[in-house]
Design an enzyme around this catalytic site. Sequence first.
Site, PDB file in Angstrom:
ATOM      1  N   SER A 291       0.851  -1.178   0.000  1.00  0.00           N
ATOM      2  CA  SER A 291       0.000   0.000   0.000  1.00  0.00           C
ATOM      3  C   SER A 291       0.889   1.230   0.000  1.00  0.00           C
ATOM      4  O   SER A 291       2.125   1.110   0.000  1.00  0.00           O
ATOM      5  CB  SER A 291      -0.883   0.007   1.250  1.00  0.00           C
ATOM      6  OG  SER A 291      -0.076   0.327   2.362  1.00  0.00           O
ATOM      7  N   LYS A 292       0.251   2.380   0.047  1.00  0.00           N
ATOM      8  CA  LYS A 292       1.011   3.634  -0.012  1.00  0.00           C
ATOM      9  C   LYS A 292       2.032   3.749   1.118  1.00  0.00           C
ATOM     10  O   LYS A 292       3.032   4.443   0.993  1.00  0.00           O
ATOM     11  CB  LYS A 292       0.056   4.822   0.020  1.00  0.00           C
ATOM     12  CG  LYS A 292      -0.744   4.953  -1.257  1.00  0.00           C
ATOM     13  CD  LYS A 292      -1.022   6.406  -1.573  1.00  0.00           C
ATOM     14  CE  LYS A 292      -1.737   6.563  -2.888  1.00  0.00           C
ATOM     15  NZ  LYS A 292      -3.203   6.454  -2.754  1.00  0.00           N
TER      16      LYS A 292
END
Length: 487
Positions: free
Chosen positions: A253-254
């Site tokens: 994810s980010k």
Amino acid sequence: MNKIRVRFAPSPTGFPHVGNVRTALFNYLLAKNTGGSFVLRIEDTDRERYVEGSVESIVYALNLLGISPDEGYGFGGEFGPYVQSERLELYDTVAREMVKKGFAYVCDCPEERIEELRAKLREEKKNPMYDRFCRNRNIPYQGISSLKENGQVVRFAAPLEGVTSYKDYLRGTVSFKNDTIDDMVLLKRDGFPTYNFANVIDDHLMNITHVLRGEEFISSTPKHVLLYRSMGWIEPQFIHLPLILGADKKRLSKRHGSVSISDYEKDGILPEAMFNFLSLLGWSPGNNEEILSREETISKFSLEGLSKSPAVFDLKKLEWINSIYVSKLSGLDIYEKSKIFLQAEGIDTEAFDKGYCSKVFEILKTRLPKLSDSAERAKYFFQDPVEYDYTAWEKSVISVPKIDLYLERLHENIKDLTLGTKEDFERCLRDTSKSFEVKPNLLIHALRVSLTGLPAGPGLFEICEVLGVEAVSRRLSKAILKIKQHY
Ligand code: GLU
């Protein structure tokens, strides 16, 4: 056997990340390997999550990596339109048919009622499903455009008991108890279909034979299967690709830094390297081979090579693969591709001819994990060092007794060189160290720091050859001066 038809069906709800593009790539590879067709379909039915510009960015990412559709949005084909918002009539027709057959029904429960119901069930730690209040009310379906004004949706009449099973290529039989499957919404109040409904209709109408998509869709698939079965349609083969994890083994994810393909491009990862790297996220050619060209990947790709265990997005590996692709380019090519990174750091290369720039990158080519590293690594070829790495200067220059004398003698020997080949520089250095009876390494380290300001880099004599006699002797004089000031 019928031709394989696969699709990449992104929702334009943001910019494509690594997982999306890996899905597109695997679909593309299966189509290319088997001589099938790869279709691009835009699933834009969730108007609330629509993000302006995302279709363009999806097309850009596919184009960048050469994942070119045979058919679909922007490419045409006989099964169009390939944008779901342009296919509303088709969904209307299927919904009508399903209501008629009793597989779907119209529901006019106000949203507040559904929300309250869900909240209550959640509180009771129960599955927040619709209570099927409208299931037997036989509200007539009056078409997609009437839903809004009537405050209605169309729901699927899910089976109330039994089990729904389907076969996933990687996981075998996947089963869900029907009493856990909600009477899902097929058509929303705004007249648009839900993802589940439109996805199934389009895969069917577009003759999709294999659905390769991320593992996150495993639990949606029983709903899809029920829709196929209620309409008497043949289901495609389902293949749910393994998750992609970050280096910490948590879902990518980010938090793990960049997950957007265009960020990697901006960082100087070559598209060919990204293509190679992504192809190994959940697939392997079976012999531990890791560097494969596009053509090799296409010819070796097969469903048998897919893995069901999660793939790890290892940035170090991406950089390693990239460094190999960079090293295969010519110095001039690397220079051209690196210019933008040099300029961004204020390194002006205009005063240097192309031959010089090309030589610089010829000797740096095995040392560039990302092209954006080129600014840091090539800077000293275009600017005399203004500062020297503190530790290297202390250790390899200042703390060496009589280093000024050695370097002065070296300077004397170098400044009269006519050609300045790497052999010439090496000979000068070895003669100097011999005349003082000191180890050549002593001078090698001190000269490197004096010329580059850095403790390490490519072969020192190669650097000297590229810089040329004049620049080497100028930089050496400056370093000697600095040593003398220190004393
Ligand atoms: N529109 C879905 C998405 O973007 C596609 C899922 C699928 O491939 O079925 O995630």
